[in-house]
Design a protein around this motif. Structure first.
Motif, mmCIF file in Angstrom:
data_model
loop_
_atom_site.group_PDB
_atom_site.id
_atom_site.type_symbol
_atom_site.label_atom_id
_atom_site.label_comp_id
_atom_site.label_asym_id
_atom_site.label_seq_id
_atom_site.Cartn_x
_atom_site.Cartn_y
_atom_site.Cartn_z
ATOM 1 N N ALA A 45 0.870 -1.177 0.000
ATOM 2 C CA ALA A 45 0.000 0.000 0.000
ATOM 3 C C ALA A 45 0.901 1.220 0.000
ATOM 4 C CB ALA A 45 -0.913 0.011 1.215
ATOM 5 N N MET A 46 0.619 2.191 -0.866
ATOM 6 C CA MET A 46 1.473 3.377 -1.015
ATOM 7 C C MET A 46 0.634 4.647 -0.985
ATOM 8 S SD MET A 46 3.843 1.962 -4.146
ATOM 9 C CE MET A 46 2.406 1.272 -4.980
ATOM 10 N N SER A 47 1.011 5.566 -0.110
ATOM 11 C CA SER A 47 0.386 6.888 -0.098
ATOM 12 C C SER A 47 1.399 7.879 -0.659
ATOM 13 C CB SER A 47 -0.008 7.290 1.321
ATOM 14 O OG SER A 47 1.140 7.423 2.141
ATOM 15 N N GLU A 48 0.970 8.703 -1.591
ATOM 16 C CA GLU A 48 1.863 9.637 -2.246
ATOM 17 C C GLU A 48 1.450 11.078 -1.952
ATOM 18 O OE1 GLU A 48 2.514 8.843 -6.369
ATOM 19 O OE2 GLU A 48 2.182 6.699 -6.126
ATOM 20 N N PRO A 49 2.420 11.999 -1.975
ATOM 21 C CA PRO A 49 2.094 13.413 -1.739
ATOM 22 C C PRO A 49 1.080 13.913 -2.776
ATOM 23 C CG PRO A 49 4.470 13.060 -1.712
ATOM 24 C CD PRO A 49 3.851 11.789 -2.196
ATOM 25 N N ASN A 50 0.148 14.720 -2.312
ATOM 26 C CA ASN A 50 -0.852 15.368 -3.183
ATOM 27 C C ASN A 50 -1.786 14.379 -3.878
ATOM 28 O OD1 ASN A 50 0.440 17.876 -2.605
ATOM 29 N ND2 ASN A 50 1.949 17.431 -4.217
ATOM 30 N N GLN A 51 -1.840 13.138 -3.380
ATOM 31 C CA GLN A 51 -2.765 12.152 -3.945
ATOM 32 C C GLN A 51 -3.920 11.942 -2.977
ATOM 33 O OE1 GLN A 51 -2.593 10.707 -6.984
ATOM 34 N NE2 GLN A 51 -0.756 11.888 -7.446
ATOM 35 N N GLY A 52 -5.117 11.823 -3.493
ATOM 36 C CA GLY A 52 -6.291 11.706 -2.641
ATOM 37 C C GLY A 52 -6.577 10.293 -2.178
ATOM 38 N N PHE A 53 -5.814 9.297 -2.637
ATOM 39 C CA PHE A 53 -6.085 7.929 -2.214
ATOM 40 C C PHE A 53 -4.779 7.141 -2.115
ATOM 41 C CE2 PHE A 53 -5.854 7.812 -6.771
ATOM 42 C CZ PHE A 53 -5.303 6.590 -7.079
ATOM 43 N N THR A 54 -4.842 5.997 -1.452
ATOM 44 C CA THR A 54 -3.691 5.122 -1.279
ATOM 45 C C THR A 54 -3.723 4.025 -2.332
ATOM 46 O OG1 THR A 54 -3.626 5.522 1.105
ATOM 47 C CG2 THR A 54 -2.527 3.543 0.306
ATOM 48 N N LYS A 55 -2.639 3.869 -3.050
ATOM 49 C CA LYS A 55 -2.556 2.828 -4.070
ATOM 50 C C LYS A 55 -2.229 1.493 -3.411
ATOM 51 C CE LYS A 55 -0.951 6.001 -7.670
ATOM 52 N NZ LYS A 55 0.130 6.324 -8.613
ATOM 53 N N TYR A 56 -2.745 0.433 -4.012
ATOM 54 C CA TYR A 56 -2.505 -0.914 -3.482
ATOM 55 C C TYR A 56 -2.228 -1.866 -4.645
ATOM 56 C CZ TYR A 56 -3.377 -5.465 -1.294
ATOM 57 O OH TYR A 56 -3.255 -6.756 -0.858
ATOM 58 N N ILE A 57 -1.261 -2.735 -4.433
ATOM 59 C CA ILE A 57 -0.929 -3.725 -5.457
ATOM 60 C C ILE A 57 -0.498 -5.016 -4.780
ATOM 61 C CG2 ILE A 57 1.481 -2.968 -5.669
ATOM 62 C CD1 ILE A 57 1.252 -3.601 -8.683
ATOM 63 N N ALA A 58 -0.869 -6.148 -5.354
ATOM 64 C CA ALA A 58 -0.495 -7.456 -4.815
ATOM 65 C C ALA A 58 -0.129 -8.377 -5.975
ATOM 66 C CB ALA A 58 -1.645 -8.058 -4.008
ATOM 67 N N VAL A 59 0.966 -9.109 -5.824
ATOM 68 C CA VAL A 59 1.422 -10.020 -6.870
ATOM 69 C C VAL A 59 1.843 -11.343 -6.250
ATOM 70 C CG1 VAL A 59 2.180 -8.236 -8.485
ATOM 71 C CG2 VAL A 59 3.762 -9.071 -6.742
ATOM 72 N N GLY A 60 1.825 -12.398 -7.062
ATOM 73 C CA GLY A 60 2.269 -13.711 -6.620
ATOM 74 C C GLY A 60 3.299 -14.281 -7.581
ATOM 75 N N TYR A 61 4.319 -14.932 -7.040
ATOM 76 C CA TYR A 61 5.378 -15.537 -7.854
ATOM 77 C C TYR A 61 5.548 -17.004 -7.483
ATOM 78 C CZ TYR A 61 7.217 -11.057 -9.533
ATOM 79 O OH TYR A 61 7.378 -9.838 -10.149
ATOM 80 N N VAL A 62 5.723 -17.845 -8.485
ATOM 81 C CA VAL A 62 6.212 -19.205 -8.275
ATOM 82 C C VAL A 62 7.663 -19.186 -8.745
ATOM 83 C CG1 VAL A 62 5.970 -21.645 -8.795
ATOM 84 C CG2 VAL A 62 3.950 -20.190 -8.746
ATOM 85 N N ASP A 63 8.585 -19.481 -7.836
ATOM 86 C CA ASP A 63 10.001 -19.284 -8.118
ATOM 87 C C ASP A 63 10.178 -17.838 -8.582
ATOM 88 O OD1 ASP A 63 10.389 -21.880 -7.338
ATOM 89 O OD2 ASP A 63 10.441 -22.698 -9.369
ATOM 90 N N SER A 64 10.595 -17.618 -9.810
ATOM 91 C CA SER A 64 10.776 -16.247 -10.291
ATOM 92 C C SER A 64 9.711 -15.851 -11.304
ATOM 93 C CB SER A 64 12.160 -16.111 -10.939
ATOM 94 O OG SER A 64 12.283 -17.031 -12.015
ATOM 95 N N GLN A 65 8.659 -16.642 -11.435
ATOM 96 C CA GLN A 65 7.661 -16.389 -12.472
ATOM 97 C C GLN A 65 6.392 -15.776 -11.877
ATOM 98 O OE1 GLN A 65 5.073 -19.148 -15.442
ATOM 99 N NE2 GLN A 65 7.298 -19.365 -15.632
ATOM 100 N N LEU A 66 6.031 -14.613 -12.364
ATOM 101 C CA LEU A 66 4.803 -13.946 -11.943
ATOM 102 C C LEU A 66 3.600 -14.743 -12.445
ATOM 103 C CD1 LEU A 66 3.419 -11.316 -10.792
ATOM 104 C CD2 LEU A 66 3.557 -10.418 -13.128
ATOM 105 N N PHE A 67 2.650 -15.041 -11.535
ATOM 106 C CA PHE A 67 1.490 -15.810 -11.987
ATOM 107 C C PHE A 67 0.162 -15.112 -11.726
ATOM 108 C CE2 PHE A 67 1.974 -17.293 -7.621
ATOM 109 C CZ PHE A 67 0.669 -17.381 -7.172
ATOM 110 N N ASN A 68 0.128 -14.121 -10.821
ATOM 111 C CA ASN A 68 -1.112 -13.349 -10.692
ATOM 112 C C ASN A 68 -0.824 -11.917 -10.259
ATOM 113 O OD1 ASN A 68 -0.834 -13.266 -7.897
ATOM 114 N ND2 ASN A 68 -2.414 -14.780 -7.486
ATOM 115 N N HIS A 69 -1.831 -11.048 -10.445
ATOM 116 C CA HIS A 69 -1.635 -9.621 -10.209
ATOM 117 C C HIS A 69 -2.961 -8.962 -9.841
ATOM 118 C CE1 HIS A 69 -1.628 -5.394 -11.590
ATOM 119 N NE2 HIS A 69 -0.372 -5.390 -11.203
ATOM 120 N N TYR A 70 -2.892 -8.067 -8.849
ATOM 121 C CA TYR A 70 -4.072 -7.290 -8.440
ATOM 122 C C TYR A 70 -3.604 -5.862 -8.166
ATOM 123 C CZ TYR A 70 -7.873 -5.489 -5.513
ATOM 124 O OH TYR A 70 -8.895 -4.718 -4.992
ATOM 125 N N ASP A 71 -4.397 -4.873 -8.558
ATOM 126 C CA ASP A 71 -4.076 -3.491 -8.196
ATOM 127 C C ASP A 71 -5.356 -2.705 -7.944
ATOM 128 O OD1 ASP A 71 -4.991 -2.171 -10.698
ATOM 129 O OD2 ASP A 71 -3.283 -3.213 -11.594
#
Length: 350
Positions: A45-71
């Motif tokens: 979760a990231m809050s940035e200056p002058n931004q009205g909301f907090t960004k959120y991102i979630a990812v999953g890896y098997v070994d080094s391979q990305l297999f899912n993503h949410y933002d």
């Protein structure tokens, strides 16, 4: 155990496991030539200056391979590996919907918890982040590793000890959270039950469906180059590239003796095609050059590569000479044509 979290863009560059690899450009022991497998999940979760909301991102890896993503823009868990779509279709059609609901709930929790920590630190503005990393690893010897830890503004905050089911506060301000969570033992118990149960079961399913890409073996290609440093000193650089999986063992040896203390190595890093590359160097006396060998061992090799520096062959020198000769001839021809044209122009003026 330092957390190496990404902040902007959530890039997971080389899947470096905490405490398992040396930072880029350090001296240290070689990576083990084994093939352990793991599932890693990262939420930020990231809050940035002058931004009205907090960004959120979630990812999953098997070994080094990305297999899912949410933002927080799409608000959906989405596949990032073809084999994942096949697994969901055949075994768990509700996977995406179920995990989307989980991440939407996590998004709200992370925003609330980030606000609590900002207040605890008296941070009213600027860029701030709350990050969680958790997962499980199955090692080649059959042992397992479980972990769950969090960071605030990129620094360790709190972590679960899965053996004692207690929480370790990395900094004094995390002590409040530690005491609160330890008053409810069920929190740690639920996490351990998930990590040693569902997490490892998922890992096995992922490996079954992603076998073609996750369990493949691609051997390294290696070479040794030489670099002049100063009078009486030079550097030999051993490079290995195009290998998979990531684990590789490489050492410099002099007369059969491993020269680990004198070896400077960089962490294994990913290539754009999903393979990896690595290099290690050693500073030597040119008189001893013929005594040095680079030994590379990897799961994709039937036997270790043993490499030494080789001077450019005579054929290469001949080719270079021919190319230079042609270039010189072309330059002389161009100069002659230019001189002839200038003479013609001078005659025309008279």
């Amino acid at each position: 155990m330092a957390l190496r979290f990404w902040l902007a863009g959530v890039a997971f560059l080389l899947l470096v496991e905490p405490g398992r690899a040396f930072p880029s450009g350090t001296k240290g022991p070689p990576a083990l030539g084994s093939s352990s497998h793991s599932v890693h999940y990262f939420s930020t979760a990231m809050s940035e200056p002058n931004q009205g909301f907090t960004k959120y991102i979630a990812v999953g890896y098997v070994d080094s391979q990305l297999f899912n993503h949410y933002d927080s823009i799409t608000r959906r868990v989405q596949p990032r590996a073809p084999w994942m779509e096949k697994m969901v279709e055949e075994e768990d059609p509700e996977y995406w919907e179920r995990n989307t609901e989980v991440e939407q709930d996590n998004e709200h929790r992370f925003r609330r918890n980030l606000a609590i920590l900002k207040d605890r630190y008296n941070h009213s503005g600027g860029f701030h982040s709350l990050q969680r990393m958790y997962g499980c690893e199955l090692r080649v010897d059959g042992s397992k590793r479980l972990y769950r830890q969090e960071a605030y503004d990129g620094r360790d905050f709190i972590a679960l000890d899965t053996e004692t089911l207690t929480w370790t506060a990395a900094i004094p301000k995390a002590q409040i959270t530690k005491e609160k969570w330890e008053k409810d033992p069920a929190i740690a118990q639920r996490w351990k039950a998930y990590l040693e149960g569902e997490c490892l079961e998922e890992l096995q399913r992922f490996l079954d469906y992603g076998r073609e890409s996750l369990l493949r073996r691609e051997p390294p290609v290696g070479k040794v180059t030489r670099m002049f440093l100063s009078e009486g000193r030079e550097m030999l650089v051993c490079q290995a590239h195009g290998f998979y999986p990531k684990e590789i063992e490489a050492t410099w040896r002099k007369g059969g003796e491993i020269m680990e203390q004198d070896t400077f190595r960089r962490s294994v890093a990913p290539n754009s095609d999903g393979t990896y590359h690595a290099w290690l160097s050693i500073e030597i006396n040119p008189k001893d050059r013929d005594l040095y060998r680079c030994h590379i061992d990897h799961a994709g090799l039937t036997e270790p590569l043993v490499l030494a520096w080789e001077a450019p062959s005579g054929h290469v020198g001949a080719i270079v000479g021919i190319v230079l000769g042609v270039l010189v001839a072309l330059l002389l021809m161009a100069a002659g044509i230019a001189f002839f044209r200038r003479r013609q122009q001078e005659k025309a003026k008279y």
